[in-house]
Enzyme design. Structure first.
Site, PDB file in Angstrom:
ATOM      1  N   PRO A 366       0.797  -1.172   0.052  1.00  0.00           N
ATOM      2  CA  PRO A 366       0.092  -0.005   0.006  1.00  0.00           C
ATOM      3  C   PRO A 366       0.972   1.228   0.024  1.00  0.00           C
ATOM      4  CG  PRO A 366       0.006  -1.146   2.229  1.00  0.00           C
ATOM      5  CD  PRO A 366       0.766  -2.121   1.125  1.00  0.00           C
ATOM      6  N   GLY A 368       2.802   4.734   0.938  1.00  0.00           N
ATOM      7  CA  GLY A 368       3.356   5.286   2.295  1.00  0.00           C
ATOM      8  C   GLY A 368       4.010   4.346   3.259  1.00  0.00           C
ATOM      9  N   SER A 688     -14.184 -13.568  -0.453  1.00  0.00           N
ATOM     10  CA  SER A 688     -13.987 -13.839   0.995  1.00  0.00           C
ATOM     11  C   SER A 688     -15.130 -13.043   1.641  1.00  0.00           C
ATOM     12  CB  SER A 688     -12.791 -13.195   1.428  1.00  0.00           C
ATOM     13  OG  SER A 688     -12.510 -11.743   1.129  1.00  0.00           O
ATOM     14  N   LYS A 731      -5.829  -7.693   6.243  1.00  0.00           N
ATOM     15  CA  LYS A 731      -7.091  -7.663   6.919  1.00  0.00           C
ATOM     16  C   LYS A 731      -7.217  -7.417   8.209  1.00  0.00           C
ATOM     17  CE  LYS A 731      -9.207 -10.298   2.995  1.00  0.00           C
ATOM     18  NZ  LYS A 731      -9.793 -11.711   2.665  1.00  0.00           N
TER      19      LYS A 731
END
Length: 817
Positions: A366, A368, A688, A731
């Site tokens: 992701p 950053g 999912s 997650k």
């Protein structure tokens, strides 16, 4: 033919003495009927010459087997030599002697009788074996002709040698004369002297002569070619200088010609490969013949400028010190241990193989989390120059390969321009946002990148503008991406994927304290005495003012505080500030994020799921409503095909257990079910969410609310099994950021939690591992609403309706929600 044996006598006309004083020579062989100058420097040789001159006796001259022998012994000399007469001797002031000796007849040592102060030996004269024949005459004439040819290639050789060799009729004297003047090794000369058969000696010399002629002819050819090139260059230089002088005299100096001369010097200094060098000179010749006002002139001029400014042979030396690299990575980045270890392994392999080529690394994670800064750290650790190229949104293939020179405004591609700008042929090039490369009617840049990033073929990368091969194998490429799905499979296959997950709350706080705060203090002109931010203040900012996988927004909030303090310091230089948790609101305003899980799940029919997005893990709410109708299933929230199928599978399972839920047989025929996933502007897909959808449906049908502290993920089957999913770490971290403290996961994902999820996160959260939906409902709704599919002893539960007792379908786990 008659065989004739010739016997040679010494220069006095008498037979040679029975004993001779033996004078060894270094790297020299004296032949009969030849004269040799000699420098005698060693004590034993000086003693021998002086004794021979006093007695008037001849001496025996033999060659040393090894050059560096201080005091020769019988084992150090050859046993065949030549009787010599000392014709002249001069004593040099340093005590050494200079002599001229002449050879008479060959001899063989029978026995050494004295070793000190010099060698003395019994000798016997050797006779020549000469068989007169036409072949012998032909060989003599051929040898003399070959010798004359050899002399023709040696301008420094005296012409008298050729006259001398043509006047010698005796084959033995001819062979000795030629052998004494040819460039032969000592061993070869000794072999000629020892050969008694005149015919064999001539054949041996002919072979030596052929070998020497071949070497001399080759050297002559090389020298001639070089001389031609030099003559051409000198002639061109002379003519240019004359032309320049004439133009200056007439006051007609041509700027274009000065431009050409300057470019010629730059081409020679650029040290291009041969192919590029020839192309540059060819274009320069064209330029010199074109008027400067011609449009073609500027095109060629620009092309040559590119060629001479590229660093064809300019490189930096790699520093592959593993300890230094570890120190640099630790200084620049907090945690990321797996990623650091992989980078160190990569550098270690390059060090051991001592090669420039290697796999292309691709950091995926992701925004950053430090992908680009990792590339900078690698460049700093290796001592390479760093340059970043962003290919996000690039849709034109010419951005990679360049434009052909036929187009107006043509220029090289991104990579050639980057190498020119950085000034090194082996920089580290960071290809940013490689997952966002597009394609349209202008071409497919991803396909153009295949050649650039393939270690097997990028050593001859051909840019359309240059139209010359440029070696990119020396470049270290590192790519970054937020997700892999959008990268072309062939391109992804050429890269080694290194995933970077989001940071935990504790990691973000530590990164802010160690890296971000000092960086912003320096950027805003503050000192650590003027502004300090407490740990609880950083935790407040990370928890309630940012919600991200990386630290980019966290840095922005810290920068906001620093700017506000900088303004106060500028107005009042003595001002200092210690920002605590209570003062965060003063600088950043009210909190921007709250835990909305309790509010969103305060009614039945709402379950909390977990998803993976390009910016990290996050939670998602699944809402279900049941209303009178005709049995329709309504799905909204911009769901993808896979997610719609998961909703249908969840509904099918729930309908198969309707009796246990206390529903009438025709309940689903008289009611419509609406499943909605909020944030409808955001596309959602993946299997999912099946567990969350099924839980939401059961909550809506039974009226039982879902525990607001629980989030869940997993794929469901028609038989109620819960299958494993991917992206567990992302997650779980997303759930932690949202305030969730209990996560329901498939049982087969337990190993992922233990391996990937940080220990502090595991301690602060509760993980429930399930294999079927009955366990999910019990944990989420707080009660056993349906019975398990399998009983405790592994047998099927007889209470299940027939619709549920079907063969289970086994679906493979999908990697992302």
């Amino acid at each position: 033919m008659a065989e004739r044996t010739r016997s040679m006598e010494s220069g006095t006309g008498a037979a040679i003495p029975a004993q001779l004083a033996i004078l060894p020579l270094q790297e020299a062989v004296l032949f009969p009927n030849t004269v040799m100058p000699l420098a005698v420097t060693k004590p034993h040789g000086i003693k021998l010459v002086e004794d021979a001159l006093r007695s008037g006796a001849p001496i025996g001259v033999v060659a040393l087997r090894e050059r560096d022998v201080a005091v020769p012994t019988p084992d150090d000399v050859y046993t065949v030599g030549t009787v010599a007469v000392i014709q002249k001797m001069i004593k040099v002031p340093d005590g050494t002697l200079r002599c001229i000796i002449s050879g008479t007849v060959p001899f063989k040592v029978v026995e050494f009788t004295q070793a000190q102060p010099y060698l003395v030996a019994k000798v016997e004269q050797l006779e020549e074996i000469t068989v007169e024949s036409d072949e012998l005459t032909a060989m003599s004439r051929n040898l003399a002709a070959q010798y004359s040819k050899l002399l023709s290639y040696l301008p420094s050789a005296p012409r008298e040698l050729e006259l001398e060799v043509n006047n010698i009729s005796d084959p033995n004297m001819l062979s000795y004369f030629i052998a004494s003047t040819m460039r032969l090794d000592t061993a070869d000369k000794q072999a000629v002297l020892e050969e008694r058969d005149t015919h064999a000696r001539l054949r041996m010399l002919t072979a030596f002569m052929a070998r020497e002629l071949e070497v001399v002819e080759l050297g002559h050819k090389i020298q001639t070619d070089i001389q031609k090139e030099m003559d051409k260059s000198q002639r061109e230089y002379y003519l240019r200088q004359q032309l320049k002088a004439i133009q200056e005299e007439l006051g007609e100096t041509d700027p274009a010609q000065a431009d050409v001369n300057e470019l010629r010097e730059k081409i020679e200094a650029a040290k291009m490969p041969e192919e590029a060098h020839k192309a540059a000179l060819r274009e320069l010749d064209r330029l010199s013949k074109i008027p400067s006002a011609s449009p073609e002139y500027s095109v060629i001029r620009t092309y040559l400028d590119w060629l001479v400014t590229l660093p064809w042979s300019v490189t930096t030396e790699d520093s592959l010190d593993i300890e230094k690299a570890r120190k640099v990575l630790d200084e620049d980045h907090y945690d990321l241990e797996k990623v650091k270890d992989r980078i160190l392994e990569y550098l270690a392999v390059r060090k051991l193989r001592n090669t420039l080529s290697g796999p292309i690394l691709c950091f995926v994670g992701p925004p950053g989390v430090g992908k680009t800064s990792l590339g900078k750290s690698i460049a700093r650790a290796m001592g390479r120059k760093f340059i970043r190229l962003s290919v996000g949104g690039v849709r034109d293939e010419a951005e990679i390969r360049g434009h052909r020179r036929t187009y107006i405004g043509a220029m090289p591609g991104t990579f050639i321009r980057a190498i020119r700008d950085v000034g090194s042929a082996n920089p580290l090039i960071m290809i940013d946002e490689i997952d966002k490369v597009g394609s349209d009617f202008r071409g497919d840049p991803s396909s153009a990148l295949l050649e650039v990033l393939d270690p097997e073929q990028n050593n001859t990368f051909r840019d359309h503008y240059l139209d010359l091969p440029f070696d990119l194998s020396r470049v270290l490429f590192i790519a970054t991406a937020n997700q892999l799905d959008t990268i072309q499979p062939a391109l992804r296959d050429r890269m080694e994927i290194i995933p970077l997950s989001g940071y935990t709350q504790a990691e973000r706080v530590e990164i802010a304290r160690k890296y971000l705060i000092p960086k912003q203090l320096e950027a805003n002109g503050l000192t650590s005495k003027q502004l300090t931010i407490s740990k609880d203040a950083v935790e407040e900012i990370a928890a309630y003012y940012t919600r991200e996988a990386g630290v980019r927004n966290l840095e922005r909030e810290i920068a906001t505080i620093a700017r506000k303090v900088a303004r106060k310091v500028a107005e009042q230089p003595s001002f200092t500030e210690h920002v605590t948790k209570d003062k965060v609101v003063e600088y950043l305003g009210k909190r921007r994020f709250y835990s909305e899980v309790a509010m969103r799940t305060s009614t039945e029919g709402v379950a909390t799921g977990l998803v993976v997005t390009p910016v990290g893990g996050d939670i998602v709410f699944v809402e279900s409503k049941v209303m009178p109708g005709t049995g329709k299933l309504i799905l909204t929230g911009q769901l993808g095909e896979v997610m719609k199928e998961s909703a249908q599978a969840a509904l099918a399972f729930v309908r198969s257990r309707s009796a246990e839920l206390g529903l009438k047989d025709d309940y689903f025929n008289t009611h419509d079910i609406h499943i909605h996933v909020p944030a409808g502007a955001v596309p959602k897909d993946g299997p999912s969410a099946g567990v969350a959808i099924a839980t939401s449906l059961v909550s809506s049908l039974t009226g039982k609310k879902v525990d607001p502290r629980v989030a869940m993920t997993g794929e469901v089957t028609l038989t109620g099994q819960v299958l494993p999913i991917g992206g567990v770490k992302e997650k779980v971290l997303g759930a932690r950021r949202a305030g969730i403290r209990k996560v329901i996961l498939p049982a087969r994902n337990e190993a992922d939690v233990l391996e990937d999820v940080p220990p502090d996160v595991r301690k602060s959260m509760k993980f429930v591992y399930v294999t079927e939906l009955s366990q999910v409902f019990r944990e989420a709704l707080g009660t056993q609403v349906i019975s398990p599919v399998m009983s405790a002893n592994g047998k099927r539960n007889g209470r299940l309706p027939a619709a549920a007792r079907q063969t289970r379908t086994r679906a493979s786990a999908t990697r992302r929600a």
